[in-house]
Design an enzyme around this catalytic site. Structure first.
Site, PDB file in Angstrom:
ATOM      1  N   ASP A 168       0.835  -1.179   0.000  1.00  0.00           N
ATOM      2  CA  ASP A 168       0.000   0.000   0.000  1.00  0.00           C
ATOM      3  C   ASP A 168       0.871   1.229   0.000  1.00  0.00           C
ATOM      4  O   ASP A 168       2.012   1.154   0.409  1.00  0.00           O
ATOM      5  CB  ASP A 168      -0.743   0.017   1.340  1.00  0.00           C
ATOM      6  CG  ASP A 168      -2.191  -0.164   1.150  1.00  0.00           C
ATOM      7  OD1 ASP A 168      -2.592  -0.333   0.001  1.00  0.00           O
ATOM      8  OD2 ASP A 168      -2.919  -0.145   2.162  1.00  0.00           O
ATOM      9  N   ASP A 222      -5.214  -2.577   4.485  1.00  0.00           N
ATOM     10  CA  ASP A 222      -5.884  -2.210   5.724  1.00  0.00           C
ATOM     11  C   ASP A 222      -7.394  -2.235   5.604  1.00  0.00           C
ATOM     12  O   ASP A 222      -8.081  -2.448   6.571  1.00  0.00           O
ATOM     13  CB  ASP A 222      -5.394  -0.852   6.226  1.00  0.00           C
ATOM     14  CG  ASP A 222      -5.309   0.171   5.108  1.00  0.00           C
ATOM     15  OD1 ASP A 222      -5.927  -0.071   4.053  1.00  0.00           O
ATOM     16  OD2 ASP A 222      -4.637   1.187   5.290  1.00  0.00           O
TER      17      ASP A 222
END
Lengths: 357, 1045
Positions: B397, B738
């Protein structure tokens, strides 16, 4: 529209639908006037010229086709996988192309075998050296330690796999093998043989022969005739025919073993469990019922070649008939151990007499 | 596998705008797609609700229609009885937790997994052997029954142990799963009530305040300044406004629906943003629930280490079974009784199976897991410890992992100059020129034209860590000014705000009017910030060095250059301007009317630009470099704009300084993108849109051909496609994520890494590992630990396997040569589960031999944990030497007691006859059965001591695989010495302490026998040093290939 395009190009993901969210960057990019980019994106999107219906039809068709493919695809692999595995295995065993056996060429094999040959040869050399050193430290005449074999065990003869003496006086077949066994055993004790091979040494004292380990040692005579009624000389059936069996008892040989303090080891037998009167009388031969001191010490098989183990014969002259009588014969004397729990043959021997008439 | 996956792609949360525009007309067509998918799901999941629930059209309905549909009343709410009915019908409003394997199943798996099954076979063979014995002889000794029980006990104990270790590591995670029960404010029976949100039912009217989680999928009925953070759905944390208007056909895009588990943001306005809505979906039927259930559909791949261990178990079990059967046949053909042959078989199995090894591996892994937890990598699944080490691609990410996850002022432009601001974590080092008077004006605007505020009660918190009410940019500006100027609140107090126009997306600026603290002129100051070109439009002058200059073409040009430059860095640029309102026109009492706009908003004075970025964490570039040198490809997958993504990628080194993308080359050479030779480009930036149009082959090509890849503007679902693409390259893929949407990708990845701080619970559930500090650098330490543990496991296994030969040879010799049994089964168990356990664990503490971060990640199918050289070297070299050494001790004991080796040959039958109580030895001595048995036990003990002494040498040589022990340091790993000490102490206790317990068949051994094998131990050490020397001297040679494990 875009989705359909994709589904045509990427047939592996046919069932896609799309949730769309607000561009999360909308607020983010508010400050950044990215109209340029938006325009660009719009331009790219409008390239799709086909009408929707056509595409829908096409899509359906595709989906069906794909389903078929999937089904076919599922059927095959199990068989294929096995076949492939087998092929890989066989190729591993023998690869004709590269002439390899177990993934190694002949050259590689010979190299590896050669290396292993040398490796193992040197290992063999090492172990030989070790064993040689070991033998250097060990005398061939006298064992280094004797503590495991002490105290001496006791065995009886005749012995045929079991310690139950079961026989019928009137049926010689039931006791004949005892007689044969005893006769065989006593061959080495024949008077003539003993007189020829061994010396008659003075009784009542140790027959100690000093000198080097490797010197041959003389052995004392133990004549068969010492056993009197149990010698099988007068009664060749050793009393079995009369229901008065002879049983010989010998103590295990132990190099260097001497009964303590000049006291000869005695043998005494009694009923182990049950009525003590089951055995009314036992005669021992030699009459002292002991192993004379002159038979000790033993100097080992290599030098003490003709050593004859002393025996004590027990003549069960009057035993209750037709019932099993457990008998325990023990060695008695100073320092003699006869009650080791785990070992029922140290300093004692237990057997049963069942004499039928 | 492949056939099963399509449904995962089905929920695709597109982050792009283009589709919105083109698809506006054809909503129907879209839903057809939806329906299709639902049918598909229904077929597979037998859940009819899916079809029904995804037909979401509640956003199109009017309030009245909604009331009808759900039988509720917007004012009165549901009646409690109706709510109870619905609750009974639909179940609680919570996500069904992912199906847990029942504990008993886990336990039973431990009982039959690995070698256990082999040992069970051994145990049953023991009992069968006893059965046969018993049937022929009622007084048969119970030894075989005991042995069977011991084997069973060993399996059960090691099983319990492994289970306990597993359970312990899962327990760490369960603390995460405990969520504070959520409350929801609901209107029922026309009363406002607070109930646990699990009890919400469809049709409930709920009120959500800023800061709360949305308790279910709700249709907004009314809202005040409500914005939601959809990051758990989309992965991007930009707030989105929510109101009751129906703005889009697609339920996911319309503004009047809020989704379960997203957060309603706290707004800086008062009253706090609130939203009133009607619950339309609960629990698993919510969008999030839907995605979560998709995630659970993704099969959990076996971890590489599990595959390796399985491979190893297969090898060892294969060896055990084949040798066992071979010798069973040999024994039978040598006219041994079948019963005896069975007992040999048991011995061979027990000797061959490293009983303690799997427990050791578990301990080793959990030790590493603990070590990693200290470094902020929390491992959920023990085996994942190693997976990280074999990772060859990390899909990371951007937000939060590579970056600090907060907007930070990166550059300033004023006085025709670009200044660099410090973007490090603590902001402490602001070096740009602050003497200019332009800066004074600019700083004033930054301070005043800002609605963000620090939350109260944080006096002692460092500025950068203080919590702020307000959006990301405003927060950045607030903190920036607080750091440089000091107490911002005080400045604002001195310059009281009299009017304000908050930011909105149509005018794209924010304006406020303040009283000034200048004692000389009581005039109002109007400050404004916004999209630079909008701001510039409103300006007629520009401030340079504190002087107002008219805004001419050339200054406008310099502005544009600066703006483009900052924009090109992927930064978000804001323009700032101000105007002092003349005091005569706007006296102190002037009342500003925002709606009437009774003040000028043009001809302002442009002051400067300020650009912000979510800056990379300072540790990340270093970590990325480490990954590079470790041969790990780092791929950035982000929902962000490509330019931003690329800028961050460049600054952290994911795209290295000297590599170019195709576009870069095209730009440099001034040719069209199509003309560029694609091979020249090392890096690629792929957007989600491009990805959408790609076939999997094209994706494979990109993944294979480019070293440095950035995926931008991707939806979290596309992550899954990328992960699959990477896996097709035979790579071990680590994925960080996440959001809830990341969970399918996290599950699909070989190792899913969830963010501990920012991560949603669904992500943490799906992940194998949780990064407690959300920091990419922690992954790198994890990789290092993972690689180390792989190396050390190799050592442990090599150490453990070695003695198997020394344990096995006695049985083979016993059968073929007929020596009295050199070592008993129980004694073997004492080595495997007693003396060898602590030393093999100690190897886990071994330091790396060389820089393990400088070599390529291991190849999944080539670099096996147990490879041929390891097995061959352990079995045929060291193992054999060990066996010889142990036999030497055995022969020494027997020879010194009276049985010379030549006497022993073929003595077995007589030796084991119970009725032979005068067996003659080499010296003519006669032995009773028990005396022989005792000697046999002494032989066991001697053999045991022989193995033990040589295992010490084995332990020492296993410290390294290539380096000399002296390079590694003999004493650096203290635990090894603890292991050696433990080994000796256990040996001493067994021999001298328990020597009298007959069942254990140990005896007190004369002290000198402990030293018989020492020369062999030294030989082993020397031999291994020679091996390592040749490996070091001739890398790549035949020797290296065959002897390096």
């Amino acid at each position: 529209m875009r989705r359909q395009l994709r589904s045509r190009r990427a047939p592996s993901f046919p069932y896609s639908y799309r949730y769309r969210l607000d561009d999360p960057d909308e607020a983010n990019q508010n400050y950044l006037a990215d109209e340029e980019e938006e325009a660009e994106e719009e331009a790219r999107v409008t390239v799709v010229p086909k009408s929707e219906e056509e595409e829908e039809e096409e899509e359906k068709g595709e989906e069906e086709e794909e389903e078929k493919e999937e089904e076919e695809g599922q059927g095959q692999p199990t068989g294929n996988a096995w076949w492939q595995k087998l092929q890989i295995m066989s190729e591993y065993l023998w690869d004709p192309e590269r002439r390899m056996f177990l993934a190694r060429t002949g050259q590689s094999w010979s190299l590896i075998l050669l290396i292993y040959f040398f490796f193992y040869a040197s290992l063999a050399a090492v172990i030989t050296l070790c064993m040689y050193t070991l033998f250097l430290t060990i005398s061939p005449y006298i064992p280094t330690f004797t503590e495991r074999v002490k105290p001496p065990g006791v065995m009886i003869r005749p012995f045929a796999h079991s310690l139950n003496f079961n026989f019928n006086v009137s049926e010689p077949d039931t006791w004949q093998h005892y007689v044969i066994s005893l006769n065989g055993f006593l061959q080495g004790y024949n008077d003539s043989l003993q007189e020829e091979m061994n010396v008659d040494c003075p009784p009542g004292q140790y027959f100690i022969q000093d000198g080097n380990e490797d010197e041959d040692k003389k052995a004392c005579q133990f004549k068969r005739s010492f056993l009197k009624n149990c010698s099988g000389l007068e009664d060749p059936t050793f009393g079995y025919s009369t229901g008065q069996p002879c049983i010989l008892l010998k103590m295990n040989r132990i190099v260097g073993f001497r009964p303590e303090l000049g006291d000869p080891v005695k043998v005494s037998c009694k009923v182990q469990r049950g009525d003590e009167n089951d055995i009314r009388s036992i005669s021992y031969y030699p009459e002292s019922a002991s192993f004379d001191l002159r038979y000790y010490p033993y100097y080992g098989k290599l030098t003490h070649v003709n050593y004859t183990s002393p025996l004590v014969a027990m003549h069960f002259t009057d035993v209750v008939k037709n019932q099993a009588v457990p008998v325990q014969c023990q060695l008695k004397g100073k320092g003699v151990i006869n009650d080791v729990i785990n070992d029922r043959f140290v300093g004692r021997v237990i057997f049963t007499l069942n004499i039928e008439t | 596998m492949h056939q099963k996956t399509p449904e995962i792609y089905s929920v695709e949360l597109s982050g792009t705008k283009d589709i919105v525009k083109t698809d506006k007309g054809d909503g129907k067509e879209k839903y057809r797609g939806l329906k299709n998918n639902c049918l598909e799901l229904k077929k597979k999941n037998h859940k009819e609700e899916f079809q029904k629930e995804l037909h979401l059209d509640d956003h199109k309905l009017s309030n009245r229609e909604l009331e009808e549909k759900y039988g509720t009343d917007i004012i009165m709410g549901l009646s409690s009885t109706r709510a109870a009915e619905l609750l009974a019908r639909d179940g609680p409003n919570s996500l069904t937790p992912p199906k847990q394997t029942p504990e008993i199943v886990k336990f039973l798996k431990q009982m039959v997994g690995g070698f256990s099954i082999l040992l069970w076979v051994g145990a049953f063979l023991c009992w069968i052997a006893y059965g046969i014995q018993y049937s022929s002889d009622k007084s048969a000794s119970l030894n075989n029954v005991y042995l069977g029980c011991v084997l069973g006990l060993v399996v059960i104990l090691t099983g319990i142990f492994a289970y306990y270790q597993e359970a312990k590591s899962t327990n760490i995670m369960s603390s995460f799963n405990k969520m504070i029960p959520q409350q929801a404010l609901v209107i029922r029976d026309s009363e406002k009530k607070t109930i646990p949100s699990e009890q919400l039912v469809v049709g409930d009217i709920v009120e959500v305040k800023g800061g709360d989680q949305i308790p279910a999928d709700i249709r907004v009925l009314s809202s005040q300044g409500c914005r939601v953070d959809n990051s758990s759905l989309t992965g991007e944390s930009e707030p989105q406004p929510r109101s009751s208007e129906f703005t889009h056909e697609n339920p996911l895009e319309t503004k009047n629906i809020c989704f379960y588990s997203t957060t309603c943001l706290e707004a800086s306005t008062s009253p706090v943003g609130t939203v009133t809505g009607m619950v339309i979906n609960t629990g698993d039927r919510t969008i999030i629930g839907h995605i979560a259930s998709l995630a659970s559909g993704v099969g959990n791949e076996k971890t590489p280490i599990a595959i390796e261990i399985e491979h190893f178990v297969h090898i060892v079990a294969g060896v055990a079974v084949s040798i066992g059967i071979l010798f069973f046949i040999i024994a039978v053909s040598l006219k041994y009784q079948v019963l005896d042959s069975i007992i040999f078989l048991i011995g061979i199995i027990v000797a061959n199976v490293p009983e303690g090894l799997l427990a050791t591996v578990t301990v080793t892994l959990s030790l590493t897991a603990k070590r990693m937890a200290k470094k902020n990598c929390l491992v959920k699944n023990l085996e994942a410890v190693e997976t990280l080490g074999s990772t060859s691609i990390i899909c990371s990410d951007k937000t939060g992992t590579l970056t600090q996850n907060r907007m930070t002022v990166a550059h300033l432009w004023f006085d025709n100059q670009i200044f660099v601001a410090d973007t490090s974590e603590d902001h402490s080092n602001q070096v740009f020129d602050q003497s200019s008077r332009t800066w004074a004006s600019l700083s004033k605007i930054i301070t005043l034209c800002n609605r963000a505020e620090f939350k109260p009660g944080q006096e002692n918190v460092p500025i950068m860590k203080k919590a702020v009410i307000g959006d990301a940019s405003e927060t950045a500006l607030l903190k920036f000014s607080e750091v440089i100027l000091g107490d911002v609140m005080e400045i604002r107090k001195r310059n009281r705000k009299v009017a304000e126009i908050p930011f909105n997306s149509t005018n794209k600026f924010q304006l406020s009017i303040h009283e000034t603290d200048d004692p000389h002129g009581k005039r109002f100051l109007m400050v404004m910030k916004g999209a630079p070109e909008r701001i510039l439009e409103k300006c007629s002058t520009i401030m340079i060095n504190g002087e107002e200059h008219p805004l001419d073409k050339s200054t406008a040009k310099t502005f544009h250059t600066a703006y483009m430059e900052l924009g090109g860095l992927g930064e978000r640029v804001l323009g700032f301007c101000h105007l002092y309102l003349p005091a005569d026109e706007f006296p102190e009492t002037y009342s500003f009317d925002i709606d009437a706009m009774n003040f000028p908003t043009s001809n302002l004075c442009f002051v400067g630009l300020l650009s912000m970025i979510d800056p990379p964490r300072s540790t990340v570039p270093d970590a990325v470099t480490k990954c590079r040198s470790a041969g790990i490809k780092v791929i950035m997958v982000t929902g962000d704009h490509p330019i931003t993504a690329k800028a961050i990628a460049k600054s952290v080194g994911i795209i290295s300084a000297n590599s170019e993308t195709v576009e870069d080359i095209a730009h440099r050479l001034n040719i069209a993108v199509e003309q560029v030779n694609k091979r020249d480009a090392k890096a690629a930036v792929v957007t989600g849109m491009e990805l959408k149009d790609m076939s999997s082959e094209q994706l494979d090509e990109i993944l294979a051909n480019y070293q440095e890849i950035v995926f931008a503007r991707t939806s979290p679902q596309q992550k899954l496609i990328i992960v699959e693409g990477c896996q097709r390259q035979d790579a071990v893929v680590a994925v960080t994520g996440d959001g809830v949407n990341d969970s399918p990708a996290l599950k699909k990845a070989d190792i899913g890494i969830a963010m501990g701080i920012a991560g949603s619970d669904a992500a943490k559930n799906a992940a194998d590992m949780v990064l407690l500090d959300d920091n990419f650098a922690s992954i790198v330490t994890g990789v290092e630990e993972g690689r180390l543990i792989f190396d050390n496991l190799k050592k442990t296994i090599a150490y453990t396997l070695t003695k198997n030969i020394a344990e096995l040879c006695p049985f083979l010799i016993y059968i073929i040569v007929g020596l009295p049994l050199p070592i008993g089964t129980i004694t073997i168990l004492f080595i495997d589960l007693g003396t060898d356990i602590i030393p093999s664990i100690a190897l886990a503490y071994e330091k790396a031999e060389s820089d393990i971060m400088n070599r390529k990640p291991r190849h999944k199918n080539k670099d096996r944990l147990v490879n041929q050289p390891l097995a061959v070297y352990s079995y045929l070299h060291i193992g054999l030497m060990q066996a010889l050494g142990a036999f030497l001790v055995y022969f020494t004991v027997y020879a010194q007691e009276g049985f010379l080796p030549r006497t022993l040959i073929n003595l077995r039958v007589e030796w084991e006859k119970d009725y032979v109580n005068d067996l003659e030895d080499s010296y003519g001595q006669e032995w009773t059965r028990y005396q022989r048995e005792y000697l046999e036990w002494t032989g066991y003990t001697a053999f045991f001591v022989g193995i033990l002494v040589q295992q010490i040498a084995d332990l020492i040589i296993r410290k390294t695989r290539r380096n000399s022990i002296f390079q590694q340091g003999l004493f650096r790993n203290k635990v090894i010495w603890v292991g050696i000490t433990s080994q000796i102490i256990i040996g001493l206790i067994l021999s001298y302490g328990l020597g009298s317990v007959t069942a254990l068949s140990f005896t007190m051994l004369r002290a000198q026998y402990w030293f018989v094998a020492v020369p062999h131990a030294i030989l082993i050490w020397a031999y291994d040093e020679v091996r390592k020397l040749f490996i070091r001297l001739y890398p790549g040679s035949w020797w290296d290939k065959n002897m390096y494990y």
